[in-house]
Structures are given as structure tokens and as C-alpha cells.
Design a protein around this motif. Structure first.
Motif, short mmCIF file in Angstrom:
data_model
loop_
_atom_site.label_atom_id
_atom_site.label_comp_id
_atom_site.label_asym_id
_atom_site.label_seq_id
_atom_site.Cartn_x
_atom_site.Cartn_y
_atom_site.Cartn_z
N LYS A 4 38.40 51.45 36.12
CA LYS A 4 37.59 51.10 37.01
C LYS A 4 36.66 50.15 36.34
O LYS A 4 36.48 49.17 37.06
N GLN A 5 35.89 50.59 35.34
CA GLN A 5 35.06 49.75 34.65
C GLN A 5 35.63 48.25 34.04
O GLN A 5 35.07 47.20 34.18
N ALA A 6 37.08 48.24 33.56
CA ALA A 6 37.47 47.16 33.17
C ALA A 6 38.06 46.26 34.22
O ALA A 6 37.80 45.14 34.02
N PHE A 7 38.44 46.98 35.48
CA PHE A 7 38.55 46.02 36.67
C PHE A 7 37.61 45.11 36.86
O PHE A 7 37.47 44.08 37.33
N GLU A 8 36.31 46.06 37.00
CA GLU A 8 35.06 45.26 37.52
C GLU A 8 34.74 44.07 36.48
O GLU A 8 34.14 43.03 36.77
N ALA A 9 34.97 44.30 35.24
CA ALA A 9 34.74 43.19 34.19
C ALA A 9 35.77 42.15 34.41
O ALA A 9 35.19 40.88 34.29
N LEU A 10 37.07 42.20 34.78
CA LEU A 10 38.15 41.36 34.97
C LEU A 10 37.58 40.63 36.32
O LEU A 10 37.61 39.33 36.40
N ALA A 11 37.21 41.39 37.39
CA ALA A 11 36.77 40.82 38.79
C ALA A 11 35.62 39.72 38.43
O ALA A 11 35.65 38.72 38.82
N LEU A 12 34.40 40.19 37.61
CA LEU A 12 33.60 39.21 37.33
C LEU A 12 34.05 37.96 36.62
O LEU A 12 33.61 37.04 36.88
N GLU A 33 48.87 32.60 40.53
CA GLU A 33 48.35 32.34 39.16
C GLU A 33 46.99 31.92 39.20
O GLU A 33 46.77 30.74 39.78
N ILE A 34 46.08 32.40 38.39
CA ILE A 34 44.76 32.09 38.07
C ILE A 34 44.27 31.40 36.88
O ILE A 34 44.80 32.14 35.84
N GLY A 35 43.59 30.65 36.81
CA GLY A 35 43.27 29.96 35.71
C GLY A 35 44.33 28.78 35.06
O GLY A 35 45.35 28.21 35.38
N GLU A 36 44.07 28.82 33.59
CA GLU A 36 45.11 27.64 32.99
C GLU A 36 46.46 28.16 32.98
O GLU A 36 46.71 29.37 32.75
N LEU A 37 47.41 27.05 33.26
CA LEU A 37 48.84 27.53 33.34
C LEU A 37 49.45 27.45 32.04
O LEU A 37 49.22 26.46 31.35
N THR A 38 50.69 28.18 31.72
CA THR A 38 51.35 28.18 30.71
C THR A 38 52.70 27.90 31.14
O THR A 38 53.28 28.95 31.95
N GLY A 52 49.85 31.97 34.79
CA GLY A 52 48.23 31.85 34.98
C GLY A 52 47.73 32.76 33.52
O GLY A 52 48.34 33.37 33.30
N GLU A 53 46.56 32.45 33.47
CA GLU A 53 45.98 33.29 32.52
C GLU A 53 45.64 34.71 33.06
O GLU A 53 45.56 35.84 32.37
N VAL A 54 45.55 34.76 34.50
CA VAL A 54 45.71 36.08 35.07
C VAL A 54 46.52 35.64 36.36
O VAL A 54 46.66 34.68 37.00
N SER A 55 47.38 36.89 36.68
CA SER A 55 48.37 36.86 37.69
C SER A 55 48.24 37.93 38.84
O SER A 55 48.01 38.85 38.03
N LEU A 56 48.06 37.68 39.83
CA LEU A 56 48.11 38.92 40.73
C LEU A 56 49.62 38.86 41.47
O LEU A 56 50.10 37.79 42.20
N GLY A 57 50.29 39.88 41.76
CA GLY A 57 51.51 39.92 42.19
C GLY A 57 51.44 40.83 43.25
O GLY A 57 51.16 42.07 43.08
N VAL A 58 52.08 40.61 44.37
CA VAL A 58 52.13 41.80 45.29
C VAL A 58 53.58 41.81 45.91
O VAL A 58 54.21 40.78 46.47
N GLN A 124 52.40 54.35 46.82
CA GLN A 124 51.12 53.72 46.20
C GLN A 124 51.17 52.16 46.68
O GLN A 124 51.94 51.49 47.07
N PRO A 125 49.90 51.79 46.87
CA PRO A 125 49.91 50.28 46.84
C PRO A 125 50.81 49.42 46.06
O PRO A 125 50.88 49.85 44.79
N GLN A 126 51.45 48.47 46.42
CA GLN A 126 52.33 47.56 45.89
C GLN A 126 51.68 46.26 45.18
O GLN A 126 52.32 44.99 45.61
N TRP A 127 50.88 46.32 44.32
CA TRP A 127 50.08 45.13 43.55
C TRP A 127 50.09 45.29 42.15
O TRP A 127 49.88 46.44 41.91
N HIS A 128 49.87 44.36 41.39
CA HIS A 128 49.30 44.50 40.02
C HIS A 128 48.63 43.10 39.73
O HIS A 128 48.89 42.23 40.15
N ILE A 129 47.68 43.33 38.64
CA ILE A 129 47.21 42.05 38.18
C ILE A 129 47.25 42.32 36.74
O ILE A 129 47.09 43.25 35.97
N VAL A 130 47.65 40.90 36.12
CA VAL A 130 47.97 40.80 34.60
C VAL A 130 46.86 40.11 34.17
O VAL A 130 46.72 38.61 34.60
#
Length: 157
Positions: A4-12, A33-38, A52-58, A124-130
């Protein structure tokens, strides 16, 4: 660090970051895909979707809304998907949250749109963030009704 604490830091850390690329997977799966792309190659060597630097998959069950209505959702006609997804492209993240007893992701943009996950099936909810920044990738998901932080070796959904 607890998930939970790690997610809050990611969110910020996502505040102000651009939504750089959005792509559709099989069925109603969406990847943001969020941020700079590779650039990425598929297993067969062909050009794949960039990461992206961060990805949200649903996997399924999502919607896009503005302050007045639902613009589009995973059950909407396919003709509505592209115009709705274009509202998110190049938008900047205003807020990222995990809400609910069984955490679902809400991604709000500065431009006034929200992308929400909400599983409508059992389990369970069907999402992930990398988060690929700062060394080894960190994978956020939901396991046993709680935010889970993993290293990507578990199944994403």
C-alpha cells in the motif's frame, strides 16, 4: 516497503507524467503506457508495442468518464473506443488512486478525464501496474483482496 505504501509512492510519482501510448490487447484488454517509451520487439522479431516507464494493464471491465458522463467502456460499441481512448492520449496524469475494498485503479488526467478499472466477475480485480523505473520492475496487482507488490514472476491476472 508494504504494498500500500509503495503504491502511494508510485501514485505520487505519476503526477504530471504523460500518457504516452495506449493499445488494445485481445478482447477488451487495454494497456496504458506512461512516461518515456522504449521500443519493444515481439518474440518473432517483429516490432511490438512500446513500453512506458510505467504500464497499466486491464484485462477487462474498464470505463472512461468525464465530469458529466461515461464516455466509453469495455462494453461499448467498438466504434466508440478509439475516440474515447484519444481523449487520454498525450494527457497528463493528475492523480492515480487505488480505491475500494477490492482495490481498483482510478487514473485522472489534468484534462478532466478518468480511466477506471472495475472487475465485474468473480475473483480478483483484473489489473496490474508495472513500474520499470529505478532498477528491477515492480508489479502491482490485487491478491486475496489486497494490494500486492511483486517482481513480475507471478501471473499478471
Amino acid at each position: 516497503m508494504p504494498a500500500k505504501q509503495a503504491f502511494e509512492a508510485l501514485a505520487l510519482s505519476l503526477v504530471g507524467q504523460p500518457i504516452s501510448y495506449i493499445w488494445r490487447g485481445y478482447g477488451s484488454a487495454i494497456f496504458i503506457e506512461i512516461g518515456e517509451l522504449t521500443p519493444r520487439l515481439n518474440r518473432d522479431g517483429s516490432v511490438g508495442h512500446p513500453e512506458g516507464e510505467v504500464s497499466l494493464g486491464v484485462e477487462w471491465s474498464w470505463r472512461i468518464e468525464n465530469t458529466h458522463a461515461i464516455v466509453c467502456g469495455s462494453w461499448s460499441d467498438d466504434d466508440l473506443w478509439e475516440p474515447a481512448l484519444s481523449c487520454l492520449r498525450d494527457a497528463r496524469v493528475e492523480r492515480c488512486e487505488a480505491l475500494g475494498y477490492l482495490p481498483e485503479v482510478v487514473l485522472t488526467t489534468v484534462e478532466g478525464f478518468r480511466f477506471l478499472t472495475f472487475s465485474t466477475t468473480d475473483g480478483q480485480p483484473q489489473w496490474h501496474i508495472v513500474d520499470r523505473r529505478d532498477g528491477d520492475a515492480r508489479w502491482f496487482s490485487v491478491r486475496d483482496g489486497q494490494l500486492h507488490l511483486g517482481d513480475g514472476t507471478e501471473p499478471a491476472f
